[in-house]
Design a protein around this motif. Structure first.
Motif, short mmCIF file in Angstrom:
data_model
loop_
_atom_site.label_atom_id
_atom_site.label_comp_id
_atom_site.label_asym_id
_atom_site.label_seq_id
_atom_site.Cartn_x
_atom_site.Cartn_y
_atom_site.Cartn_z
N GLY B 150 3.61 5.47 -6.19
CA GLY B 150 4.27 4.53 -7.11
C GLY B 150 5.44 3.82 -6.47
O GLY B 150 5.58 2.60 -6.57
N THR B 151 6.29 4.60 -5.76
CA THR B 151 7.45 3.97 -5.13
C THR B 151 7.00 3.09 -3.95
O THR B 151 7.61 2.05 -3.70
CB THR B 151 8.46 5.02 -4.65
N SER B 152 5.94 3.51 -3.27
CA SER B 152 5.44 2.68 -2.17
C SER B 152 4.93 1.34 -2.67
O SER B 152 5.11 0.31 -2.03
CB SER B 152 4.31 3.40 -1.42
N ILE B 153 4.27 1.38 -3.84
CA ILE B 153 3.77 0.13 -4.42
C ILE B 153 4.95 -0.80 -4.70
O ILE B 153 4.92 -1.99 -4.35
CB ILE B 153 2.98 0.40 -5.71
N ALA B 154 6.01 -0.23 -5.27
CA ALA B 154 7.20 -1.06 -5.53
C ALA B 154 7.73 -1.62 -4.22
O ALA B 154 8.28 -2.73 -4.18
CB ALA B 154 8.27 -0.23 -6.24
N GLY B 155 7.53 -0.86 -3.14
CA GLY B 155 8.00 -1.29 -1.84
C GLY B 155 7.23 -2.47 -1.27
O GLY B 155 7.68 -3.10 -0.31
N THR B 156 6.07 -2.77 -1.83
CA THR B 156 5.30 -3.91 -1.32
C THR B 156 5.75 -5.22 -1.94
O THR B 156 5.22 -6.27 -1.60
CB THR B 156 3.79 -3.74 -1.58
N VAL B 164 14.14 -2.10 -2.71
CA VAL B 164 13.69 -1.48 -3.96
C VAL B 164 13.27 -0.04 -3.72
O VAL B 164 13.68 0.87 -4.45
CB VAL B 164 12.53 -2.28 -4.58
N VAL B 165 12.49 0.18 -2.67
CA VAL B 165 11.97 1.53 -2.45
C VAL B 165 13.11 2.49 -2.09
O VAL B 165 13.14 3.64 -2.53
CB VAL B 165 10.82 1.54 -1.41
#
Lengths: 171, 490
Positions: B150-156, B164-165
């Motif tokens: 989930g946090t990695s997705i936000a990182g994209t 953000v991440v």
């Protein structure tokens, strides 16, 4: 309109009953969980091996320290505990919990006057009976159950609540 | 003088009762109008259960999992409370969505309720925040990996992604700082924020009154809500629905109570029957764990599988962003005064498309259900067992074998295999099944060169760790019989 009145009465009743049911369904488990520490059964006695009966000095108390694994809620840790052992004749033994009954400090033996002395608030205890001789402690020292097996002394270690006149095991 | 009178003289209870309970509401309100209050009820359930859970929870990676186990096993009613909190979280998302769909379908976001719709969107985002942060707290495999993804997705996210991440994780990696941060958000920030916005949301509901049935605001209405004549028209039409209407208490509250009670009973039943899941503790070195998000993120998760890699961030970040932008823009730009879905073909088609699409994706995701998830062994897997588990999947053992209900049907179910056979027996068997069962057996031979002896041993140890629900404390009784070792194979 009678039908309407009945409907309203039903709705009023349902509002009250429904709220009570919902409140109880969620509130009771929540309350039970929150209050549960007060109803936990006291911790079981733990027999600890103290040592060979012949080796224990007579007429002078001996301090015996040991470490045990305690589970403190979800944390497992090693805790250092202590007891005082006293015997007149090498046959009958008195074992006291090493914590002062006043507020749980570790007390020491005063060789000069032959009494137990707690440094925190100057509680004084009798060597042979554990009775309070002076100071604020609310009850005598906590005696532990003992047994001797094949010449080895065991004591049932228990912690008691400090600061109260009754001897109550800690849950 | 009664207590009520005494208080009334000081705080004005009667006026409060008149304003809140005795207020007039429009006629013929539907059962769909109860969804908002049901959401409120579930929120209260979450606050109550959450506070008690928090008193037993430790937000550090060292202790989080064991404190959850403590709640499950030692605390009176602890597992029930956790179950309620878990199922109520899902109920909350369902109810918020249903409530939004109801408001959208009845055009209730239009004049004069635009601001309250926006507050509602804010509440929706806060609820998703709750679900995202709460998911990590048990610190089990699912929690750890779903949050990692989930946090990695936000990182994209373009441009601000790496910031953000880092902000989400409290550092570069998922760890102690992340857990503390998520906990603080879950129990301090978000409840405060939700409480505040909720108060405004409810205050506006009281001030503006409940939106009436759609026809009442359509007959003879000016075509647009920004028409200068519209506010006057609305005032009269709304007053008319109130004249033939009813009182908030008990008519509306009674209906609300019926639905809310049903929802609470359902949540408690699910909690009693199914409880809340707890997987093995988080294992950051696990290479084979396939995390799946909470069910309401599954449509998006499934969509990600369908798009080529380069479009991934576009879909993962883009689609939710677009949806939120549309939700926010909706009351500000849609100024036609039609309210019923029957008169809003574009709204009808859009809503249906989104619901059908999401439903379809959800169905597909549930059907695929990812690769087999190993059952709880009740302890972290050893490194050999983990390697074995990776082999189990890479060698496609799950095409034929089932573990805990997941996998193929061709071969025997392995859920409790570790109770029946020792690692040594399993090693020999996996190496050359034909030696045990003759040439007719369908199980392929995995001995060298297919797998090395070390790999077979890892696989055997993994299979040996599968002990179903019995857990690792049960001492298995093996009745292994080995075939004679043929001399030619030496």
């Amino acid at each position: 309109m009678l039908l309407d009145a009945t409907r309203r009465l039903f709705l009023k009743w349902f509002t009250a009953v429904g709220s009570l049911v919902s409140g109880a369904l969620v509130g009771l488990p929540a309350l039970r969980a929150f209050l549960s520490p007060a109803f936990r059964p006291p911790a079981a006695k733990r027999w600890i091996k103290i040592g060979e009966v012949d080796q224990i000095e007579q007429g002078v108390p001996t301090r015996f320290d040991f470490a045990e694994t305690v589970s403190d809620a979800w944390v497992e840790s090693r805790a250092l505990r202590g007891v005082w052992i006293y015997t007149d004749d090498g046959k009958t033994f008195t074992v006291y919990n090493g914590q002062c009954t006043h507020l749980g400090c570790s007390y020491a033996f005063d060789k000069g006057d032959g009494r137990f002395h707690c440094p925190c608030h100057h509680g004084l205890f009798d060597l042979k009976t554990g009775a309070v001789l002076d100071g604020p402690p609310p009850r005598p020292l906590d005696r532990l159950e003992t047994r001797i097996e094949k010449g080895i002394l065991f004591a049932a270690y228990q912690t008691f609540r400090a600061g109260i006149p009754e001897q109550t095991p800690v849950a | 003088m009664s207590v009520f009178d005494w208080l009334d003289a000081r705080v004005g209870l009667r006026a409060l009762k008149r304003a809140l309970l005795d207020r007039e509401v429009p006629d013929r309100l539907t059962w769909w109008h109860t969804l908002g209050s049901a959401t409120l009820t579930v929120f209260v359930v979450q606050v109550v259960t959450g506070i008690v859970l928090a008193t037993f929870y430790s937000p550090s990676p060292d202790h989080a999992y064991s404190s959850i186990e403590y709640i499950q096993r030692q605390v009176t009613s602890g597992s029930l409370l956790r179950g309620i909190h878990h199922w109520a979280a899902s109920a909350m998302v369902i109810l918020v969505l249903a409530h939004m769909i109801r408001v959208f379908s009845m055009g209730a976001y239009k004049y004069p309720r635009e601001v309250n719709w926006l507050l509602g969107v804010a509440l929706f985002i806060v609820v998703l925040g709750f679900s995202f942060t709460g998911y990590l707290l048990p610190w089990d495999q699912k929690a750890y990996w779903a949050t990692a993804v989930g946090t990695s997705i936000a990182g994209t996210t373009p441009v601000i992604g790496s910031a953000v991440v880092s902000i989400l994780r409290g550092g570069g990696e998922l760890g102690a700082a992340t857990l503390s941060r998520f906990y603080a958000f879950h129990v301090l920030w978000l409840p405060g924020l939700l409480g505040l916005v909720l108060l405004l949301h409810l205050a506006l509901v009281v001030k503006q009154g409940i939106a009436p049935r759609t026809q009442a605001l359509e007959e003879g209405a000016p075509p647009r809500t920004d028409d200068p004549a519209y506010p006057g028209y609305y005032r009269d039409a709304y007053a008319a629905t109130k004249r033939t209407g009813t009182r908030f208490y008990p008519d509306i509250i009674g209906k609300d109570a019926v639905v809310s009670t049903l929802v609470v009973v359902l949540i408690v039943l699910l909690a009693l029957k199914r409880g809340a899941p707890l997987e093995p503790p988080a294992d950051p070195t696990d290479t084979a764990y396939a995390p799946t998000p909470e069910w309401y993120f599954l449509p998006l998760y499934q969509l990600l599988k369908l798009v080529p890699g380069s479009f991934e961030s576009l879909v993962a970040v883009g689609i939710p962003t677009v949806l939120f932008v549309v939700m926010i823009a909706l009351p500000l730009f849609d100024r036609r005064s039609t309210r019923s879905l029957a008169h809003r073909p574009f709204a009808l088609v859009s809503l249906t498309t989104i619901l059908v699409g999401a439903g379809f994706l959800l169905g597909a995701a549930v059907k695929e259900a990812g690769p087999a998830i190993p059952p709880e062994v009740g302890r972290p897997l050893t490194s050999a067992e983990r390697a074995g588990r990776a082999l189990y999947h890479s060698q496609k053992c799950d095409d034929c074998h089932k573990i805990a209900g997941l996998g193929g049907k061709k071969g025997p179910d392995l859920t409790e295999e570790g109770l029946h056979h020792s690692p040594a027996w399993l090693h020999s068997y996996i190496e050359a099944p034909t030696r045990f069962r003759g040439d007719t057996i369908e199980m392929p031979t995995f001995g060298p060169p297919t797998l090395s002896h070390q790999e077979i041993e890892e696989l055997a140890q993994y299979v040996s760790s599968l002990r179903g629900k019995a857990g690792p404390n049960v001492q298995p009784e093996y009745h292994d019989t080995f075939p004679p070792v043929p001399e030619v194979e030496r």
